[in-house]
Design a protein around this motif. Structure first.
Motif, PDB file in Angstrom:
ATOM      1  N   LEU A  91       0.815  -1.222   0.000  1.00 52.49           N
ATOM      2  CA  LEU A  91       0.000   0.000   0.000  1.00 52.49           C
ATOM      3  C   LEU A  91       0.849   1.273   0.000  1.00 52.49           C
ATOM      4  N   ASP A  92       2.044   1.200   0.590  1.00 55.16           N
ATOM      5  CA  ASP A  92       2.876   2.413   0.657  1.00 55.16           C
ATOM      6  C   ASP A  92       3.982   2.322  -0.378  1.00 55.16           C
ATOM      7  N   THR A  93       4.035   3.254  -1.276  1.00 59.95           N
ATOM      8  CA  THR A  93       5.138   3.227  -2.244  1.00 59.95           C
ATOM      9  C   THR A  93       5.746   4.613  -2.376  1.00 59.95           C
ATOM     10  N   ALA A  94       5.459   5.309  -3.463  1.00 62.88           N
ATOM     11  CA  ALA A  94       6.091   6.601  -3.717  1.00 62.88           C
ATOM     12  C   ALA A  94       5.783   7.602  -2.599  1.00 62.88           C
ATOM     13  N   ALA A 143       8.279  10.091   0.247  1.00 60.73           N
ATOM     14  CA  ALA A 143       8.136  11.536   0.420  1.00 60.73           C
ATOM     15  C   ALA A 143       7.745  11.868   1.866  1.00 60.73           C
ATOM     16  N   ALA A 144       6.871  11.065   2.435  1.00 57.59           N
ATOM     17  CA  ALA A 144       6.459  11.301   3.826  1.00 57.59           C
ATOM     18  C   ALA A 144       7.640  11.089   4.777  1.00 57.59           C
ATOM     19  N   PHE A 145       8.435  10.055   4.516  1.00 61.45           N
ATOM     20  CA  PHE A 145       9.628   9.786   5.327  1.00 61.45           C
ATOM     21  C   PHE A 145      10.557  11.007   5.274  1.00 61.45           C
ATOM     22  N   ALA A 146      10.803  11.526   4.053  1.00 58.76           N
ATOM     23  CA  ALA A 146      11.680  12.688   3.891  1.00 58.76           C
ATOM     24  C   ALA A 146      11.137  13.894   4.667  1.00 58.76           C
ATOM     25  N   SER A 151      11.478  17.664   9.171  1.00 59.41           N
ATOM     26  CA  SER A 151      10.844  18.455  10.231  1.00 59.41           C
ATOM     27  C   SER A 151      11.280  17.959  11.608  1.00 59.41           C
ATOM     28  N   GLY A 152      11.484  16.644  11.736  1.00 58.13           N
ATOM     29  CA  GLY A 152      11.902  16.107  13.039  1.00 58.13           C
ATOM     30  C   GLY A 152      13.280  16.579  13.451  1.00 58.13           C
ATOM     31  N   LEU A 169      12.775  11.650  15.781  1.00 56.77           N
ATOM     32  CA  LEU A 169      12.520  10.762  14.637  1.00 56.77           C
ATOM     33  C   LEU A 169      11.419   9.797  15.081  1.00 56.77           C
ATOM     34  N   PHE A 170      10.657   9.259  14.135  1.00 60.33           N
ATOM     35  CA  PHE A 170       9.517   8.414  14.512  1.00 60.33           C
ATOM     36  C   PHE A 170       9.878   6.932  14.541  1.00 60.33           C
ATOM     37  N   PRO A 171       9.346   6.206  15.525  1.00 57.90           N
ATOM     38  CA  PRO A 171       9.713   4.792  15.671  1.00 57.90           C
ATOM     39  C   PRO A 171       9.335   3.915  14.479  1.00 57.90           C
TER      40      PRO A 171
END
Ligand code: AVJ
Length: 348
Positions: free
Chosen positions: A19-22, A26-29, A34-35, A43-45
């Motif tokens: 379900l998660d691709t492109a 972008a969300a990770f970046a 921001s973190g 950073l998120f676990p």
């Protein structure tokens, strides 16, 4: 090994949805940028679990100090049948409540503990549809094939995804399913959520369920600081490697130049907040470049990145959490040493 079933790749019994691709990259970046700009840095676990991170977490589960997995496994080995009959609304275990249960698991990982529940369900109803959700596609793929190899009557519909994306997808499909659902949220995964987020999450999950559906929540219990801090800072340094691996991942995925040895792993029990806090601490003042994000990050000596919270619960908090989110906590099992709890929430 059991004999092969003529379908060595399990094509007939496995569907894997990525379900998660492109968008995920972008969300990770965005989350990393921001973190690392915020103060304190964080950073998120969910980003621990690249391929190596998932393997390191499996190693954590084998550590002498990390009692959580063994305690939960003890509960499931001992009480899986009872858990299933309670979840099915069939306290006598006669199987008289005939609607089969489908099994949804959030954060299934290697799904080792899940085997106890799968075996109890197969014994009761003969066949089973298992719907695992995990952020790590590699862990999901490996565990699905291992389970199908072990259980010829098992069908799997797997979702490589974060929880929110998977729940949104499953909400649509739930309406079409006749089965009742048993949802597993094991291993103290709920412990990563702040209290308000845990409530939001359980309410969203409740929205996917029908009254009478069941949710088994594994929650670690409040206890002595020394025991908790050792569980999150083991003598072999596996948890330190798991934590610092997030820097190695940033090096690989964003071209950063973090030196893992320039940082240390910190685990502290914040008793007032009821959580173990995990940090990556800079050993000295330094600047780290993240070219792919066009950033330079400055660290003071001793400055920390907050990477994880692991909340600990007591029985009253778990009962209240169920009531506030549209469930009722029907039963709770604990291991013999009283360290860990498995809580059966029924959707009201
Ligand atoms: C996967 C969130 C349940 O909080 O105990 C273990 C993660 N972090 N050691 C936990 C973890 C460091 C684990 N959970």
């Amino acid at each position: 090994m059991p004999p092969t079933d003529g379908d060595p790749h399990h094509a007939a019994r496995l569907r894997l949805h990525q379900l998660d691709t492109a968008d995920a990259r972008a969300a990770f970046a965005r989350d990393v940028a921001s973190g690392l700009r915020s103060s304190p840095k964080q950073l998120f676990p969910k980003y621990f679990y690249d391929e190596l991170g998932s393997e390191l977490f499996d190693a954590i589960c084998l550590l002498p100090e990390y009692y959580l997995t063994r305690a939960e496994n003890e509960i499931l080995a001992e009480s899986a049948d009872e858990i299933i009959t309670s979840a099915a609304g069939d306290p006598t275990g006669s199987g008289s409540t005939t609607t089969p249960l489908a099994l949804l698991e959030l954060g299934s990982g290697s799904a080792t503990k899940t085997r106890r529940i799968i075996e109890a369900l197969l014994k009761r109803q003969g066949t089973l549809l298992y719907l695992p959700v995990d952020i790590s596609a590699s862990a999901l793929d490996a565990s699905a094939h291992a389970l199908l190899q072990s259980y010829p009557a098992l069908h799997i519909e797997a979702y490589a995804s974060d929880y929110d994306t998977a729940l949104a997808r499953l909400a649509g499909e739930r309406r079409e399913r006749a089965e009742r659902l048993l949802v597993l949220f094991l291993g103290s995964n709920i412990g990563n959520f702040d209290h308000a987020v845990a409530e939001q999450f359980l309410r969203a999950l409740r929205g996917v369920l029908r009254a009478g559906d069941a949710l088994l929540v594994g929650a670690d219990l409040k206890k002595d600081r020394a025991v908790l801090e050792a569980a999150y800072d083991d003598a072999l340094g596996v948890t330190a490697a798991f934590n610092l691996n997030q820097l190695v991942r940033l090096n690989r995925e964003f071209g950063a130049d973090f030196q893992p040895r320039a940082f240390r792993h910190v685990a502290e029990y914040n008793e007032a907040a009821g959580r173990v806090e995990i940090y990556i601490e800079s050993r000295f003042a330094q600047v780290v470049a993240l070219p792919a994000l066009d950033m330079e990050i400055t660290f003071a000596e001793g400055e920390r990145i907050h990477t994880e919270n692991s909340y600990k619960y007591d029985a009253a908090e778990l009962d209240a959490l169920a009531e506030r989110t549209g469930f009722h906590c029907l039963r709770r099992w604990t291991d013999a040493a009283g360290r860990f709890s498995s809580n059966l929430f029924i959707a009201r």
